[in-house]
Enzyme design. Structure first.
Site, PDB file in Angstrom:
ATOM      1  N   LYS A  93      53.021  47.203  39.801  1.00  0.00           N
ATOM      2  CA  LYS A  93      52.861  45.772  40.107  1.00  0.00           C
ATOM      3  C   LYS A  93      52.709  45.050  38.774  1.00  0.00           C
ATOM      4  O   LYS A  93      51.657  45.033  38.184  1.00  0.00           O
ATOM      5  CB  LYS A  93      51.595  45.576  40.969  1.00  0.00           C
ATOM      6  CG  LYS A  93      51.633  44.376  41.897  1.00  0.00           C
ATOM      7  CD  LYS A  93      51.910  43.034  41.239  1.00  0.00           C
ATOM      8  CE  LYS A  93      50.648  42.378  40.698  1.00  0.00           C
ATOM      9  NZ  LYS A  93      50.967  41.140  39.936  1.00  0.00           N
ATOM     10  N   SER A 133      42.014  42.095  32.958  1.00  0.00           N
ATOM     11  CA  SER A 133      40.710  41.499  32.654  1.00  0.00           C
ATOM     12  C   SER A 133      39.563  42.303  33.281  1.00  0.00           C
ATOM     13  O   SER A 133      39.764  43.047  34.245  1.00  0.00           O
ATOM     14  CB  SER A 133      40.681  40.065  33.165  1.00  0.00           C
ATOM     15  OG  SER A 133      40.820  40.076  34.574  1.00  0.00           O
ATOM     16  N   THR A 174      39.076  41.318  37.069  1.00  0.00           N
ATOM     17  CA  THR A 174      40.001  41.951  38.012  1.00  0.00           C
ATOM     18  C   THR A 174      39.791  43.460  38.040  1.00  0.00           C
ATOM     19  O   THR A 174      39.881  44.084  39.108  1.00  0.00           O
ATOM     20  CB  THR A 174      41.459  41.625  37.642  1.00  0.00           C
ATOM     21  OG1 THR A 174      41.582  40.228  37.448  1.00  0.00           O
ATOM     22  CG2 THR A 174      42.420  42.051  38.732  1.00  0.00           C
ATOM     23  N   GLU A 203      41.734  49.779  31.636  1.00  0.00           N
ATOM     24  CA  GLU A 203      41.983  49.368  30.244  1.00  0.00           C
ATOM     25  C   GLU A 203      41.757  47.861  30.206  1.00  0.00           C
ATOM     26  O   GLU A 203      42.615  47.098  30.646  1.00  0.00           O
ATOM     27  CB  GLU A 203      43.426  49.700  29.834  1.00  0.00           C
ATOM     28  CG  GLU A 203      43.778  51.172  29.890  1.00  0.00           C
ATOM     29  CD  GLU A 203      43.388  51.922  28.612  1.00  0.00           C
ATOM     30  OE1 GLU A 203      42.765  51.303  27.720  1.00  0.00           O
ATOM     31  OE2 GLU A 203      43.696  53.113  28.513  1.00  0.00           O
ATOM     32  N   CYS A 215      44.491  42.857  23.680  1.00  0.00           N
ATOM     33  CA  CYS A 215      43.184  43.425  24.049  1.00  0.00           C
ATOM     34  C   CYS A 215      42.450  43.934  22.829  1.00  0.00           C
ATOM     35  O   CYS A 215      41.242  43.801  22.708  1.00  0.00           O
ATOM     36  CB  CYS A 215      43.379  44.557  25.044  1.00  0.00           C
ATOM     37  SG  CYS A 215      44.489  45.839  24.434  1.00  0.00           S
ATOM     38  N   GLU A 268      35.551  37.333  24.773  1.00  0.00           N
ATOM     39  CA  GLU A 268      36.978  37.496  24.484  1.00  0.00           C
ATOM     40  C   GLU A 268      37.675  36.154  24.718  1.00  0.00           C
ATOM     41  O   GLU A 268      37.636  35.611  25.823  1.00  0.00           O
ATOM     42  CB  GLU A 268      37.584  38.562  25.406  1.00  0.00           C
ATOM     43  CG  GLU A 268      39.038  38.829  25.077  1.00  0.00           C
ATOM     44  CD  GLU A 268      39.699  39.826  26.031  1.00  0.00           C
ATOM     45  OE1 GLU A 268      39.605  39.634  27.253  1.00  0.00           O
ATOM     46  OE2 GLU A 268      40.310  40.788  25.539  1.00  0.00           O
TER      47      GLU A 268
HETATM   48  N1  NAD Z   1      42.773  47.586  27.220  1.00  0.00           N
HETATM   49  C1  NAD Z   1      44.078  47.320  27.251  1.00  0.00           C
HETATM   50  O1  NAD Z   1      44.913  48.162  26.980  1.00  0.00           O
HETATM   51  C2  NAD Z   1      44.559  45.943  27.600  1.00  0.00           C
HETATM   52  C3  NAD Z   1      45.894  45.632  27.363  1.00  0.00           C
HETATM   53  C4  NAD Z   1      46.342  44.367  27.679  1.00  0.00           C
HETATM   54  C5  NAD Z   1      45.480  43.424  28.235  1.00  0.00           C
HETATM   55  N2  NAD Z   1      44.197  43.749  28.454  1.00  0.00           N
HETATM   56  C6  NAD Z   1      43.270  42.727  28.980  1.00  0.00           C
HETATM   57  O2  NAD Z   1      43.892  41.991  30.024  1.00  0.00           O
HETATM   58  C7  NAD Z   1      43.377  40.668  30.085  1.00  0.00           C
HETATM   59  C8  NAD Z   1      44.494  39.669  30.122  1.00  0.00           C
HETATM   60  O3  NAD Z   1      45.398  39.978  31.093  1.00  0.00           O
HETATM   61  P1  NAD Z   1      45.492  39.136  32.459  1.00  0.00           P
HETATM   62  O4  NAD Z   1      44.902  37.801  32.285  1.00  0.00           O
HETATM   63  O5  NAD Z   1      46.883  39.236  32.949  1.00  0.00           O
HETATM   64  O6  NAD Z   1      44.546  39.987  33.386  1.00  0.00           O
HETATM   65  P2  NAD Z   1      44.373  39.888  34.950  1.00  0.00           P
HETATM   66  O7  NAD Z   1      43.252  40.794  35.252  1.00  0.00           O
HETATM   67  O8  NAD Z   1      44.300  38.482  35.408  1.00  0.00           O
HETATM   68  O9  NAD Z   1      45.749  40.448  35.550  1.00  0.00           O
HETATM   69  C9  NAD Z   1      46.194  41.757  35.292  1.00  0.00           C
HETATM   70  C10 NAD Z   1      46.993  42.254  36.471  1.00  0.00           C
HETATM   71  O10 NAD Z   1      46.129  42.324  37.606  1.00  0.00           O
HETATM   72  C11 NAD Z   1      46.742  41.678  38.720  1.00  0.00           C
HETATM   73  N3  NAD Z   1      45.694  41.178  39.605  1.00  0.00           N
HETATM   74  C12 NAD Z   1      45.088  39.970  39.592  1.00  0.00           C
HETATM   75  N4  NAD Z   1      44.174  39.895  40.586  1.00  0.00           N
HETATM   76  C13 NAD Z   1      44.194  41.082  41.239  1.00  0.00           C
HETATM   77  C14 NAD Z   1      43.458  41.627  42.327  1.00  0.00           C
HETATM   78  N5  NAD Z   1      42.538  40.924  42.974  1.00  0.00           N
HETATM   79  N6  NAD Z   1      43.723  42.907  42.682  1.00  0.00           N
HETATM   80  C15 NAD Z   1      44.635  43.643  42.027  1.00  0.00           C
HETATM   81  N7  NAD Z   1      45.373  43.171  41.006  1.00  0.00           N
HETATM   82  C16 NAD Z   1      45.149  41.903  40.603  1.00  0.00           C
HETATM   83  C17 NAD Z   1      47.606  40.596  38.092  1.00  0.00           C
HETATM   84  O11 NAD Z   1      48.585  40.163  38.980  1.00  0.00           O
HETATM   85  C18 NAD Z   1      48.157  41.345  36.875  1.00  0.00           C
HETATM   86  O12 NAD Z   1      49.248  42.133  37.270  1.00  0.00           O
HETATM   87  C19 NAD Z   1      42.534  40.526  28.845  1.00  0.00           C
HETATM   88  O13 NAD Z   1      41.185  40.652  29.150  1.00  0.00           O
HETATM   89  C20 NAD Z   1      42.997  41.700  27.971  1.00  0.00           C
HETATM   90  O14 NAD Z   1      42.064  42.090  27.016  1.00  0.00           O
HETATM   91  C21 NAD Z   1      43.718  44.982  28.157  1.00  0.00           C
HETATM   92  C1  BTL Z   2      47.241  48.016  23.146  1.00  0.00           C
HETATM   93  N1  BTL Z   2      48.252  46.959  23.257  1.00  0.00           N
HETATM   94  C2  BTL Z   2      48.487  46.331  21.960  1.00  0.00           C
HETATM   95  C3  BTL Z   2      49.489  47.519  23.748  1.00  0.00           C
HETATM   96  C4  BTL Z   2      47.894  45.996  24.285  1.00  0.00           C
HETATM   97  C5  BTL Z   2      46.704  45.238  24.133  1.00  0.00           C
HETATM   98  O1  BTL Z   2      46.654  44.111  24.627  1.00  0.00           O
END
Ligand code: NAD
Ligand code: BTL
Length: 485
Positions: free
Chosen positions: A181, A235, A238, A256, A290, A387
């Site tokens: 997804k 996030s 979520t 993650e 992230c 963040e």
């Molecule tokens: N640790 C890592 O590797 C990593 C990598 C990239 C991003 N991130 C983190 O992701 C965040 C930013 O991404 P974002 O804003 O898209 O995050 P988000 O949590 O809003 O969305 C991530 C995914 O979750 C889905 N989602 C949303 N609500 C949901 C629910 N209730 N149930 C299941 N799935 C749901 C979204 O459609 C999307 O596909 C930041 O906090 C960032 O640090 C972490």
């Molecule tokens: C780890 N990386 C860079 C792929 C995704 C972080 O947002």
């Protein structure tokens, strides 16, 4: 779309059971180009019905051709997909740039990383195996390394190709059947990846892709009783919901999540070597990373020097449309821009050391913000704790090693840390004392390196992806105890 990156698949469809099909509800969602606010295309608004169909197709694949395929043959398909990604590198980079707002050079690097994940996990598919275990007289005991079964993959918009490579690549290598997804804000390369899988001959149902809204398709996948493992990247908020939903079915989850990663610069550091890493790790992908190094902790003896050098580098940063390939593109959306601007307003009481500039091509319709470096920030200030997910870094001075560790470990996150010092003993001490899933000594990789295990502690999540060790997370162990007398 541009001529340079024509779509060779229909983004308004879902890939289920090897066939592109319209979502059950027949609805679509718009994708917007964050560089200028223009419409890109419509994607499928999949929902629980499509997730049900995708999970059923994945289960059938496990019981059919995909489940029976040898590990070596699985690896060959992944390697072929990697080769096809390289052949399509420029197209994928263009799609990612338009969809995410990522400068072309960074988008190209992401496409190459996706290919590397597929090569790496393709090669690793037949390398992980069980053991024989000495046991009581008359027994032969061994372990089998088996897939979980159906794995769910919920990914964000900031690095679609890299995150799909590391999670879906590893899961397929171990023989799982995947339901992906992607994020509703940006998912063109996820759909392109699905089409590449079809063209590479991945058996029907081994990979299913359902785009849609998080609270609809994402929640349906997280809470689906037919799923055996969930890999979630996104996030904290979520992630907690996904863990709760999966927990109701006792399904294991890898999370993650976010970060507030520090780089620590000591008086004895090689500052010339450090400078590019200090800045780039904060502004890469406009700070929407992230593992962004959003906190720069500097020892007093070199603080003024580091501040001046970073300020000079910031003043040369230019922001503009993704396809013009400047150092920074726009943020993903005007909503994200408002969030970042809210943080800049919270920093009104702080000293701005420097800001980058907007290029003439950065129109009001794009989600642009100027990268901003704050100086002399207290370690407990919201800008040093939360963040932001934008191109904002804070400089925090410290006196000695003990204070540096205390500040570095003072947030609720623990994803990555960087240490700049020539003192080998200090490197070893701090590598142990910093709360982080990855520690870089005299360098900083904002998540780079497909071979390197990656993941967080605290609210940065749990479980590890990337590298060979990730294959353990995408498989389970069965013990076979044979009594033969
Ligand atoms: N640790 C890592 O590797 C990593 C990598 C990239 C991003 N991130 C983190 O992701 C965040 C930013 O991404 P974002 O804003 O898209 O995050 P988000 O949590 O809003 O969305 C991530 C995914 O979750 C889905 N989602 C949303 N609500 C949901 C629910 N209730 N149930 C299941 N799935 C749901 C979204 O459609 C999307 O596909 C930041 O906090 C960032 O640090 C972490
Ligand atoms: C780890 N990386 C860079 C792929 C995704 C972080 O947002």
């Amino acid at each position: 779309m541009t001529d340079a990156a024509p779509l060779w698949f229909d983004p308004a469809l879902c890939l289920i059971d090897g066939r592109w099909q319209a979502p059950a509800g027949g609805e679509t969602l718009p994708l917007t180009n964050p560089s200028d606010g223009s419409p890109l295309c419509q994607i499928a608004r999949g929902d629980a019905r499509d997730i049900n169909a995708a999970v059923a197709a994945a289960r059938a694949a496990l019981e059919g051709g995909w489940g029976e395929m040898t590990a070596t043959d699985r690896g060959r398909i992944l390697s072929r997909m990697g080769q096809m990604v390289l052949e399509r590198c420029e197209t994928l980079a263009q799609l990612e740039a338009m969809d995410v707002g990522k400068p072309l050079t960074q988008a190209r690097a992401d496409a190459v990383a996706l290919a590397r994940y597929l090569e790496f996990y393709g090669g690793a598919a037949d390398k992980l195996h069980g053991d024989t275990i000495p046991y009581q007289a008359g027994y032969t005991v061994y372990t089998l390394r088996e897939p979980h079964g159906v794995t769910g993959h919920i990914v964000p918009w900031n690095y679609p190709m890299q995150i799909i490579g590391r999670s879906v690549g590893a899961a397929l290598a171990m023989g799982n059947a995947c339901v992906l997804k992607p994020a509703e804000e940006a998912c063109l390369t996820a759909l392109a990846f699905a089409q590449i899988a079809v063209e590479a001959g991945l058996p029907a149902g081994a990979l299913n892709v359902v785009s849609g809204i998080g609270a609809e398709a994402g929640a349906a996948l997280a809470g689906h009783p037919g799923v055996d493992h969930i890999s979630f990247t996104g996030s904290v908020r979520t992630g907690a919901l996904v863990q709760q939903a999966a927990g109701a079915n006792v399904v294991p989850v890898t999370l993650e999540l976010g970060g507030k990663s520090p780089q620590l610069v000591f008086d004895d550091a090689d500052l010339d070597a450090a400078l590019p890493f200090l800045v780039n790790a904060g502004i890469q992908n406009a700070g929407q990373t992230c593992s962004a190094a959003s906190r720069i902790l500097v020892q007093r003896g070199v603080y003024d020097q580091v501040r001046a050098a970073m300020a000079e580098a910031y003043s040369k940063l230019t922001v503009g449309p993704a396809l013009s390939d400047l150092r920074l593109g726009p943020l993903i959306s005007t909503r994200q821009k408002e969030i970042v601007e809210g943080y800049l307003a919270k920093g009104a009481d702080l000293t701005i050391a420097a800001q980058g500039v907007l290029s003439d091509a950065a129109s009001d319709r794009g989600a642009y913000v100027r990268p901003t470096l704050f100086a002399d920030v207290a370690a407990d200030h919201p800008l040093a704790q939360e963040e932001i997910f934008g191109p904002v870094q804070v400089l925090i001075p410290f006196e000695d090693e003990a204070e540096a560790v205390r500040i570095a470990n003072s947030t609720e996150y623990g994803l990555v840390a960087g240490i700049w010092t020539r003192d080998g003993a200090r490197q070893m001490r701090l590598a142990k004392r910093l709360r982080a899933g990855q520690v870089f000594l005299n360098n900083y990789g904002a998540g780079g390196g497909v071979e390197l295990p990656f993941g967080g502690v605290g609210k940065s999540g749990h479980g590890r992806e990337k590298g060979f060790k990730a294959l353990y997370g995408f498989s389970q162990l069965k013990t076979v105890a044979a009594y033969h007398g």
